[in-house]
Design a protein around this motif. Structure first.
Motif, PDB file in Angstrom:
ATOM      1  N   GLU A  85       0.806  -1.223   0.083  1.00  0.00           N
ATOM      2  CA  GLU A  85      -0.019  -0.090  -0.063  1.00  0.00           C
ATOM      3  C   GLU A  85       0.873   1.157  -0.121  1.00  0.00           C
ATOM      4  O   GLU A  85       0.680   2.253  -0.685  1.00  0.00           O
ATOM      5  CB  GLU A  85      -1.035   0.156   1.343  1.00  0.00           C
ATOM      6  CG  GLU A  85      -1.964   0.996   0.948  1.00  0.00           C
ATOM      7  CD  GLU A  85      -2.935   0.786   2.435  1.00  0.00           C
ATOM      8  OE1 GLU A  85      -3.425   1.943   3.028  1.00  0.00           O
ATOM      9  OE2 GLU A  85      -3.245  -0.228   2.851  1.00  0.00           O
ATOM     10  N   MET A  86       1.864   1.168   0.792  1.00  0.00           N
ATOM     11  CA  MET A  86       2.780   2.418   0.856  1.00  0.00           C
ATOM     12  C   MET A  86       3.526   2.507  -0.640  1.00  0.00           C
ATOM     13  O   MET A  86       3.748   3.516  -0.857  1.00  0.00           O
ATOM     14  CB  MET A  86       4.003   2.029   1.663  1.00  0.00           C
ATOM     15  CG  MET A  86       4.764   3.134   2.052  1.00  0.00           C
ATOM     16  SD  MET A  86       3.774   4.681   2.672  1.00  0.00           S
ATOM     17  CE  MET A  86       4.563   4.976   3.999  1.00  0.00           C
ATOM     18  N   GLN A  87       3.920   1.296  -1.125  1.00  0.00           N
ATOM     19  CA  GLN A  87       4.559   1.401  -2.418  1.00  0.00           C
ATOM     20  C   GLN A  87       3.643   2.018  -3.723  1.00  0.00           C
ATOM     21  O   GLN A  87       3.997   2.773  -4.346  1.00  0.00           O
ATOM     22  CB  GLN A  87       5.029   0.064  -2.879  1.00  0.00           C
ATOM     23  CG  GLN A  87       6.115  -0.581  -2.343  1.00  0.00           C
ATOM     24  CD  GLN A  87       7.034  -1.688  -2.669  1.00  0.00           C
ATOM     25  OE1 GLN A  87       6.267  -2.436  -3.454  1.00  0.00           O
ATOM     26  NE2 GLN A  87       7.957  -2.182  -2.178  1.00  0.00           N
ATOM     27  N   LEU A  88       2.394   1.744  -3.332  1.00  0.00           N
ATOM     28  CA  LEU A  88       1.483   2.324  -4.151  1.00  0.00           C
ATOM     29  C   LEU A  88       1.106   3.786  -4.195  1.00  0.00           C
ATOM     30  O   LEU A  88       1.006   4.498  -5.178  1.00  0.00           O
ATOM     31  CB  LEU A  88      -0.014   1.695  -4.169  1.00  0.00           C
ATOM     32  CG  LEU A  88      -1.068   2.059  -5.077  1.00  0.00           C
ATOM     33  CD1 LEU A  88      -0.879   1.682  -6.618  1.00  0.00           C
ATOM     34  CD2 LEU A  88      -2.395   1.284  -4.705  1.00  0.00           C
ATOM     35  N   LYS A  89       1.171   4.317  -2.968  1.00  0.00           N
ATOM     36  CA  LYS A  89       1.036   5.806  -2.590  1.00  0.00           C
ATOM     37  C   LYS A  89       2.223   6.239  -3.167  1.00  0.00           C
ATOM     38  O   LYS A  89       2.099   7.315  -3.624  1.00  0.00           O
ATOM     39  CB  LYS A  89       0.902   5.838  -1.261  1.00  0.00           C
ATOM     40  CG  LYS A  89      -0.632   5.488  -0.593  1.00  0.00           C
ATOM     41  CD  LYS A  89      -0.654   5.835   0.586  1.00  0.00           C
ATOM     42  CE  LYS A  89      -2.042   5.352   1.275  1.00  0.00           C
ATOM     43  NZ  LYS A  89      -2.406   5.620   2.762  1.00  0.00           N
ATOM     44  N   VAL A  90       3.530   5.738  -3.020  1.00  0.00           N
ATOM     45  CA  VAL A  90       4.726   6.513  -3.372  1.00  0.00           C
ATOM     46  C   VAL A  90       4.877   6.301  -4.693  1.00  0.00           C
ATOM     47  O   VAL A  90       5.169   7.426  -5.353  1.00  0.00           O
ATOM     48  CB  VAL A  90       5.975   5.659  -2.689  1.00  0.00           C
ATOM     49  CG1 VAL A  90       7.194   5.981  -3.564  1.00  0.00           C
ATOM     50  CG2 VAL A  90       6.108   5.843  -1.245  1.00  0.00           C
ATOM     51  N   LYS A  91       4.397   5.554  -5.501  1.00  0.00           N
ATOM     52  CA  LYS A  91       4.286   5.502  -6.891  1.00  0.00           C
ATOM     53  C   LYS A  91       3.292   6.477  -7.507  1.00  0.00           C
ATOM     54  O   LYS A  91       3.532   7.224  -8.411  1.00  0.00           O
ATOM     55  CB  LYS A  91       3.899   3.900  -7.448  1.00  0.00           C
ATOM     56  CG  LYS A  91       3.722   3.908  -8.917  1.00  0.00           C
ATOM     57  CD  LYS A  91       3.982   2.545  -9.499  1.00  0.00           C
ATOM     58  CE  LYS A  91       3.934   2.459 -10.872  1.00  0.00           C
ATOM     59  NZ  LYS A  91       4.648   3.274 -11.885  1.00  0.00           N
ATOM     60  N   LYS A  92       2.182   6.615  -6.906  1.00  0.00           N
ATOM     61  CA  LYS A  92       1.245   7.711  -7.212  1.00  0.00           C
ATOM     62  C   LYS A  92       1.765   9.169  -7.030  1.00  0.00           C
ATOM     63  O   LYS A  92       1.726  10.019  -7.891  1.00  0.00           O
ATOM     64  CB  LYS A  92      -0.119   7.535  -6.486  1.00  0.00           C
ATOM     65  CG  LYS A  92      -1.239   6.653  -7.009  1.00  0.00           C
ATOM     66  CD  LYS A  92      -2.222   6.587  -6.136  1.00  0.00           C
ATOM     67  CE  LYS A  92      -3.396   5.536  -6.503  1.00  0.00           C
ATOM     68  NZ  LYS A  92      -4.421   5.649  -5.638  1.00  0.00           N
ATOM     69  N   VAL A  93       2.458   9.234  -5.865  1.00  0.00           N
ATOM     70  CA  VAL A  93       3.030  10.514  -5.677  1.00  0.00           C
ATOM     71  C   VAL A  93       4.159  10.642  -6.691  1.00  0.00           C
ATOM     72  O   VAL A  93       4.286  11.917  -7.357  1.00  0.00           O
ATOM     73  CB  VAL A  93       3.572  10.612  -4.234  1.00  0.00           C
ATOM     74  CG1 VAL A  93       4.378  11.657  -4.049  1.00  0.00           C
ATOM     75  CG2 VAL A  93       2.493  10.559  -3.037  1.00  0.00           C
ATOM     76  N   THR A  94       5.125  10.007  -6.868  1.00  0.00           N
ATOM     77  CA  THR A  94       6.092  10.026  -7.890  1.00  0.00           C
ATOM     78  C   THR A  94       5.629  10.147  -9.094  1.00  0.00           C
ATOM     79  O   THR A  94       6.148  11.127 -10.043  1.00  0.00           O
ATOM     80  CB  THR A  94       7.091   8.878  -8.019  1.00  0.00           C
ATOM     81  OG1 THR A  94       6.388   7.817  -8.195  1.00  0.00           O
ATOM     82  CG2 THR A  94       8.025   8.769  -6.438  1.00  0.00           C
ATOM     83  N   ASP A  95       4.523   9.432  -9.666  1.00  0.00           N
ATOM     84  CA  ASP A  95       3.820   9.713 -11.058  1.00  0.00           C
ATOM     85  C   ASP A  95       3.494  11.408 -10.930  1.00  0.00           C
ATOM     86  O   ASP A  95       3.585  11.951 -12.069  1.00  0.00           O
ATOM     87  CB  ASP A  95       3.061   8.877 -11.234  1.00  0.00           C
ATOM     88  CG  ASP A  95       3.386   7.449 -11.465  1.00  0.00           C
ATOM     89  OD1 ASP A  95       4.508   7.124 -11.788  1.00  0.00           O
ATOM     90  OD2 ASP A  95       2.679   6.508 -11.373  1.00  0.00           O
ATOM     91  N   LYS A  96       2.708  11.673 -10.110  1.00  0.00           N
ATOM     92  CA  LYS A  96       2.229  13.072 -10.107  1.00  0.00           C
ATOM     93  C   LYS A  96       3.430  13.966 -10.323  1.00  0.00           C
ATOM     94  O   LYS A  96       3.276  15.012 -11.087  1.00  0.00           O
ATOM     95  CB  LYS A  96       1.174  13.320  -8.859  1.00  0.00           C
ATOM     96  CG  LYS A  96      -0.188  12.674  -8.809  1.00  0.00           C
ATOM     97  CD  LYS A  96      -0.974  13.427  -9.826  1.00  0.00           C
ATOM     98  CE  LYS A  96      -2.409  12.479  -9.794  1.00  0.00           C
ATOM     99  NZ  LYS A  96      -3.129  12.870 -10.818  1.00  0.00           N
TER     100      LYS A  96
END
Length: 121
Positions: free
Chosen positions: A5-16
């Motif tokens: 879940e943390m990796q998904l959030k980090v991925k979303k933040v980095t993508d944005k």
């Protein structure tokens, strides 16, 4: 479970963040492209307007010169009224003198004929 879940959030933040950086990096070039596009579209029309304005300016300068020349001629004509009055006076005087001469010649030609009687035969 917290890790994915943390990796998904980090991925979303980095993508944005990456998307924001991409937009920020390309925004000036997009703006410059739009400016270039606008200039390319409007420049021929502006050049034509400039050419028209220069032509109108030349025509206006010619008309102004003509009007100034006409005004100068009219002013000179009004200034010369003194000379025309003098010429008129001199012509009237000359006509009066000519009338006097004609009258004098008329008297002198009539008088000698009266003095000389016709010859008798």
């Amino acid at each position: 479970m917290e890790e994915p879940e943390m990796q998904l959030k980090v991925k979303k933040v980095t993508d944005k963040f990456t998307e924001s950086m991409y937009v920020l990096a390309n925004e000036p070039s997009v703006a410059l492209y739009r400016l270039q596009e606008h200039v390319r579209r409007s420049l021929p029309e502006l050049a034509q307007h400039k050419s028209d304005m220069q032509s109108w300016e030349e025509q206006s300068q010619g008309a102004i010169y003509t009007v100034e020349y006409a005004c100068s001629a009219i002013k000179n004509m009004t200034d010369s009224s003194v000379y025309f009055k003098s010429i008129d006076s001199l012509l009237k005087h000359a006509i009066a003198m000519k009338d006097q001469l004609n009258a004098a010649q008329g008297r002198s030609t009539v008088a000698p004929q009266a003095k000389n009687p016709p010859a008798s035969s």
